[in-house]
Design a protein around this motif. Structure first.
Motif, PDB file in Angstrom:
ATOM      1  N   ASP A  20       0.794  -1.225  -0.018  1.00 43.77           N
ATOM      2  CA  ASP A  20       0.029  -0.105  -0.109  1.00 43.77           C
ATOM      3  C   ASP A  20       0.794   1.385  -0.078  1.00 43.77           C
ATOM      4  OD1 ASP A  20      -2.415  -1.480   0.060  1.00 43.77           O
ATOM      5  OD2 ASP A  20      -2.618  -1.262   2.126  1.00 43.77           O
ATOM      6  N   LEU A  23       2.014   2.897  -3.208  1.00 39.75           N
ATOM      7  CA  LEU A  23       1.032   3.437  -3.992  1.00 39.75           C
ATOM      8  C   LEU A  23       0.801   4.817  -3.564  1.00 39.75           C
ATOM      9  CD1 LEU A  23      -1.418   0.325  -4.272  1.00 39.75           C
ATOM     10  CD2 LEU A  23       0.276   1.041  -5.929  1.00 39.75           C
ATOM     11  N   LEU A  49      -5.851   5.664  -0.034  1.00 42.53           N
ATOM     12  CA  LEU A  49      -5.877   4.694  -1.349  1.00 42.53           C
ATOM     13  C   LEU A  49      -7.467   4.978  -1.679  1.00 42.53           C
ATOM     14  CD1 LEU A  49      -3.773   1.863  -0.267  1.00 42.53           C
ATOM     15  CD2 LEU A  49      -3.306   3.590  -2.202  1.00 42.53           C
TER      16      LEU A  49
END
Length: 194
Positions: A20, A23, A49
């Motif tokens: 995660d 990103l 996210l």
């Protein structure tokens, strides 16, 4: 309006969190890593996210985003005044809501016990009665709490209105509340009446 929910953040592993983080823009990774506990890092990362996903799906925004924060802490996206969003998380879920109009949201874990002192501190007499006579007072307290938080986040004014009066002082606000007993949370989305 689009609603994005992520259930069971407590199930995210260290390896999944590492993926995660890759990103996220560097500034958000830094924010996430300031948290001491893994669970808090997961919540912060997953909330962002969800926002990135919403921006791609609704507005086709792929660029790295940065926040502008108003004097009461309400964020907006630099360079995109058309985007209104709000994020919230609790140990059982992460919520992100996007719209083309102002929006506020709150998600809270259903209280394990009803704390009457907190109830009297945060609620007016009618709300205390509503909670104490409800079939499930813990859910009713959590429901009303999320409503108050969502209104405060919608207006972006912070706690300038006393807690007791938040709902009665917001007659032109629509509140959409959902109880998810399976995952142990309640969430509310607040918008201005159109």
């Amino acid at each position: 309006m689009k609603i994005y929910l992520f259930n069971n953040p407590q199930d995210v592993t260290v390896q999944e969190l590492e993926r995660d983080l890759e990103l996220l823009p560097q500034w958000r990774r830094d924010v996430v890593m300031r948290y001491r506990f893994h669970s808090d890092r997961v919540l912060s990362a997953r909330a962002f996210l969800l926002l990135q996903q919403a921006l791609r799906e609704v507005w086709s925004i792929e660029d790295e985003i940065t926040f502008d924060i108003n004097e009461h802490g309400k964020p907006s996206i630099v360079g995109h005044p058309e985007v209104h969003f709000n994020m919230s998380h609790c140990k059982n879920g992460v919520l992100c809501v996007v719209d083309d109009q102002p929006v506020g949201c709150d998600i809270e874990t259903i209280a394990k016990d009803l704390n009457l002192d907190l109830c009297r501190y945060a609620m007016n007499e009618q709300e205390v009665l509503q909670i104490t006579t409800a079939g499930n007072p813990r859910i009713e307290f959590t429901r009303l709490w999320t409503m108050k938080e969502a209104v405060v986040k919608l207006t972006g004014e912070g706690l300038t209105t006393p807690l007791h009066d938040i709902l009665t002082a917001a007659p032109h606000v629509n509140l959409d509340t959902h109880v998810n007993e399976k995952h142990g949370y309640v969430y509310t989305i607040a918008t201005f009446s159109r």
